[in-house]
Motif scaffolding. Sequence first.
Motif, PDB file in Angstrom:
ATOM      1  N   TRP A 259       0.840  -1.208   0.000  1.00  0.00           N
ATOM      2  CA  TRP A 259       0.000   0.000   0.000  1.00  0.00           C
ATOM      3  C   TRP A 259       0.872   1.253   0.000  1.00  0.00           C
ATOM      4  CZ3 TRP A 259      -5.446   0.465   0.404  1.00  0.00           C
ATOM      5  CH2 TRP A 259      -5.929   1.723   0.754  1.00  0.00           C
ATOM      6  N   PHE A 307      -1.827   2.452   5.600  1.00  0.00           N
ATOM      7  CA  PHE A 307      -1.377   1.051   5.590  1.00  0.00           C
ATOM      8  C   PHE A 307      -0.021   0.903   4.918  1.00  0.00           C
ATOM      9  CE2 PHE A 307      -6.071   1.143   5.128  1.00  0.00           C
ATOM     10  CZ  PHE A 307      -6.369   0.794   6.438  1.00  0.00           C
ATOM     11  N   ARG A 331      -5.788  -4.776   1.564  1.00  0.00           N
ATOM     12  CA  ARG A 331      -6.600  -4.065   2.556  1.00  0.00           C
ATOM     13  C   ARG A 331      -8.049  -3.947   2.099  1.00  0.00           C
ATOM     14  NH1 ARG A 331      -5.650  -5.533   6.298  1.00  0.00           N
ATOM     15  NH2 ARG A 331      -4.425  -7.047   5.151  1.00  0.00           N
ATOM     16  N   ALA A 341     -10.340  -2.889   7.744  1.00  0.00           N
ATOM     17  CA  ALA A 341      -9.224  -2.844   6.796  1.00  0.00           C
ATOM     18  C   ALA A 341      -7.909  -3.261   7.428  1.00  0.00           C
ATOM     19  CB  ALA A 341      -9.094  -1.441   6.208  1.00  0.00           C
ATOM     20  N   THR A 342      -7.809  -3.263   8.762  1.00  0.00           N
ATOM     21  CA  THR A 342      -6.579  -3.702   9.426  1.00  0.00           C
ATOM     22  C   THR A 342      -6.562  -5.203   9.720  1.00  0.00           C
ATOM     23  OG1 THR A 342      -7.539  -3.108  11.570  1.00  0.00           O
ATOM     24  CG2 THR A 342      -6.115  -1.472  10.502  1.00  0.00           C
ATOM     25  N   ASP A 345      -5.846 -10.390   5.972  1.00  0.00           N
ATOM     26  CA  ASP A 345      -6.526 -10.737   4.724  1.00  0.00           C
ATOM     27  C   ASP A 345      -6.985 -12.189   4.804  1.00  0.00           C
ATOM     28  OD1 ASP A 345      -7.277 -11.336   2.113  1.00  0.00           O
ATOM     29  OD2 ASP A 345      -5.565 -10.314   1.198  1.00  0.00           O
TER      30      ASP A 345
END
Length: 385
Positions: A259, A307, A331, A341-342, A345
Amino acid sequence: MNADMNAGPDQQIDTANQAAPEAPIALLAELTHRCPLRCPYCSNPLDLERKSAELGTEEWAEVFDQAAALGVIHLHLSGGEPTAREDLPALVGHASRAGLYTNLITSGVLLDEARLAALAEAGLDHVQLSVQDAEAANADRIAGFAGGHAKKRRVARAVRALGLPLTLNAVIHRQNVARLEAIVDLALELDAARLEVAHTQYYGWALKNRAALMPSLEQIAWATGVVERAREALQGRLVIDYVVPDYHARFPKACMGGWGRVSLNVTPSGKVLPCHAAETIEHLVFDSVREKSLAEIWQTSESFRAFRGVDWMEEPCRSCERRELDWGGCRCQAFALTGRATATDPACALSPLHDELARLAAEEAAAPPPAFAYRRLAAKTPQEA
């Protein structure tokens, strides 16, 4: 994913120590969201920007100058369909004079020999042409555009006749993967130097069509074998890039090289994003080139620093030995599937949601595919007409 497995929104992220890299390598200029195709895996945001909101010719020229000064080398001219812009030759010419390598990412259906020649004369360096299949009827069905495949073939030949290098891009899914070998043959027939085989990434409109697009694990394994064999057999003739699907993976991809580390996007209205899907993370606010310089946004924007690097990571990402290989994965996908988003994944085997993601993918791939929900630009309001 099940709603009861979604966490709440992200807390405020400390970005104080997340310094910018020296310079981005590439800029994706989304010149317009207008497009004659209706692809069910469209990567543009759900809310498309209208022509009236687009940056003008001089505004884009200033963006290109700032990008070159920042250190950008590669300029990807995209959309929507960038050839819907009447000023495209002027934009290519300005970018070329600024010292940027220009790559036109196009469906080809609005191009003809004269327009291509004008772009080549303006300094265009490369053409990346999308194809939906090697078989015309299915390609046109997927794109929602009758006669599109035949036009693409003519455009590909015109590109090569002008001496421009050609890349074919094929987004792969359950409704065209069986013809991947034929797509490789098509790339050879059209004298492409490169073929990008990209499994569908499920954001935005593609997420709406996920059940219609999701391949099985067996189809992915077969496709991977096709790519591996073709790479070996065609070495020196055709370069094949391959993007694997996240939903059947054990480890996430290093999305965008991390990112805010190597590239940036500018939307039709001038918002600057770390990746093309970043607006799906609803709590992020993105600065505009109409208000700030590209360099300032790259170096200090909260959205880019959110990020960047590894300081933002939670466990298990924070202590993972792969944290500077995959940079925590995607993200946008983490947000889409977990609400945070943190979060890790879910494509990663270390995520507590990984097994559920694999189960969901297997179930959708095994079921009959539903009809496509085709993409289209909504009708103009009376005020916009």
